[in-house]
Write an enzyme that holds these catalytic residues in place. Structure first.
Site, short mmCIF file in Angstrom:
data_model
loop_
_atom_site.label_atom_id
_atom_site.label_comp_id
_atom_site.label_asym_id
_atom_site.label_seq_id
_atom_site.Cartn_x
_atom_site.Cartn_y
_atom_site.Cartn_z
N ARG A 242 0.86 -1.18 0.00
CA ARG A 242 0.00 0.00 0.00
C ARG A 242 0.89 1.23 0.00
O ARG A 242 1.88 1.29 0.73
CB ARG A 242 -0.90 0.03 1.24
CG ARG A 242 -2.11 -0.88 1.17
CD ARG A 242 -3.14 -0.42 0.14
NE ARG A 242 -4.32 -1.27 0.11
CZ ARG A 242 -4.45 -2.35 -0.67
NH1 ARG A 242 -3.48 -2.72 -1.48
NH2 ARG A 242 -5.57 -3.05 -0.63
N GLU A 271 -4.14 7.05 -4.79
CA GLU A 271 -4.57 6.44 -6.05
C GLU A 271 -5.95 6.96 -6.46
O GLU A 271 -6.81 7.12 -5.59
CB GLU A 271 -4.64 4.92 -5.90
CG GLU A 271 -3.27 4.32 -5.67
CD GLU A 271 -3.31 2.81 -5.48
OE1 GLU A 271 -4.32 2.16 -5.81
OE2 GLU A 271 -2.31 2.27 -5.00
N HIS A 292 -1.33 -0.27 -9.88
CA HIS A 292 -1.94 -1.21 -8.92
C HIS A 292 -2.42 -2.48 -9.62
O HIS A 292 -3.62 -2.77 -9.64
CB HIS A 292 -3.09 -0.54 -8.15
CG HIS A 292 -3.45 -1.27 -6.88
ND1 HIS A 292 -3.90 -0.62 -5.76
CD2 HIS A 292 -3.44 -2.58 -6.55
CE1 HIS A 292 -4.16 -1.51 -4.80
NE2 HIS A 292 -3.89 -2.72 -5.26
#
Ligand code: 8YV
Length: 330
Positions: A242, A271, A292
């Site tokens: 993360r 994000e 991602h």
């Protein structure tokens, strides 16, 4: 709970999973796959018996405070649950489940790919021929860094950290790790892994550092500016966990200043927004940025969907779902 609960799914899932969900439950799908706005999310928690969210849904306490009385299960499509206020959910009597285990190998593969991509300059090289810029081979051109014989420091030695260690060992890297506790001696021996109680000391000695821990209040900016400064000037940082675990601005500054060699990032703090200075570094070939996609395989997504279905089924059948998120995990 009723046998055909209202199941609200916030994003498009693989066809086979959506079909099965529709067969089993009164399922409401998001056919256009747009990320839900806050208003839509509130609407979803109001009408759902079961909510199936993903990482793109911020299910915080204010959203949960508007949940209808029927919402009893949040069956997250994904392993990380840092986008859900799990404590607030549990306090309202809502069970939360996730999908651990089925994305371990894919994420470890992508971590290894990022290590190689940065060290061996793969994205930079891959642009040369399509852009018509190849003038021919030269002995001193496009030189990267050998990974064999280097030290890999893994921050977070859970399932993904261990799967990465297995791969990295086969590539000739020596394995080092920092974790809340030692992994079992058998695994430590198999991986020939060195445990570092002090993250600071480990960081100062590694050639490659990989982030593989979840984002929790305890790991927010674990890689702070102070800690990032401990890293060697030619070292590489890789993050497939993360974005919030790393102070992204500090990392950017240190790479710009040449105090860290490069980075491979699949996750970001805000994000889908990415710091424009990081994007500039990617154009310069100093960092590799992926959107991602660590767990993005057809097989993985179907396995995640299967887990979501098992969790919902067992819950409505009156059993404890297998992948409950417990307060001790937070
Ligand atoms: C998923 C992830 O794609 O499972 C996780 O925690 O980070 C990703 O691999 C995403 O979270 C789906 O919700």
């Amino acid at each position: 709970m009723k046998k055909r609960p209202v199941v609200v799914v916030t994003r498009r899932l693989p066809d086979v999973i959506e079909t099965r969900l529709r067969e089993l439950f009164d399922t409401r799908l998001n056919l256009e796959d747009h990320p839900l706005s806050r208003e839509e999310l509130v609407e979803a928690v109001k009408i759902a018996d079961v909510l199936v969210p993903t990482v793109t849904d911020e299910i915080d306490a204010p959203v949960l405070s508007q949940a209808g009385p029927n919402l009893k299960l949040i069956a997250n499509f994904g392993t990380g649950v840092d986008h859900i206020d799990v404590e607030a959910a549990l306090a309202r009597g809502i069970t939360v489940t996730n999908t651990p285990g089925v994305l371990t190998e894919d994420t470890a593969d992508m971590t290894m790919a990022l290590i190689l991509a940065v060290a061996r300059r793969i994205p930079e090289g891959a642009r040369i021929i399509p852009e018509g810029k190849w003038a021919g081979w030269s002995p001193t051109w496009m030189l990267g860094r050998r990974i064999t014989g280097k030290r890999l420091g893994i921050v977070g030695m859970g399932r993904i950290g261990q799967a990465l260690a297995r791969r990295a060992k086969a590539f000739g890297l020596s394995i080092h790790y920092h974790n809340r506790r030692h992994v079992p001696p058998k695994i430590e021996a198999e991986l020939e892994a060195t445990y570092w109680e002090s993250l600071d000391q480990m960081l100062a000695r590694m050639d490659i550092v990989s982030i593989n821990c979840p984002h929790t209040p305890a790991t927010y900016h674990l890689l702070s500016a102070r800690r990032l400064k401990l890293m060697k000037p030619d070292s590489i940082l890789v993050n497939t966990a993360r974005g919030e675990v790393v102070d992204e601005s500090a990392l950017t500054r240190l790479i710009e200043a040449g105090a860290i060699g490069g980075a491979g990032l699949d996750v970001f703090e805000e994000e889908p927004a990415v710091n424009p200075r990081l994007v500039r570094l990617a154009r310069q070939g100093k960092v590799v940025l992926l959107p991602h996609m660590g767990s993005a395989t057809h097989e993985g997504r179907i396995a995640m969907g299967d887990k979501v279905i098992v969790n919902i089924k067992s819950f409505i059948d009156g059993h404890k779902p297998p992948d409950r998120v417990l307060p001790s995990m937070l």
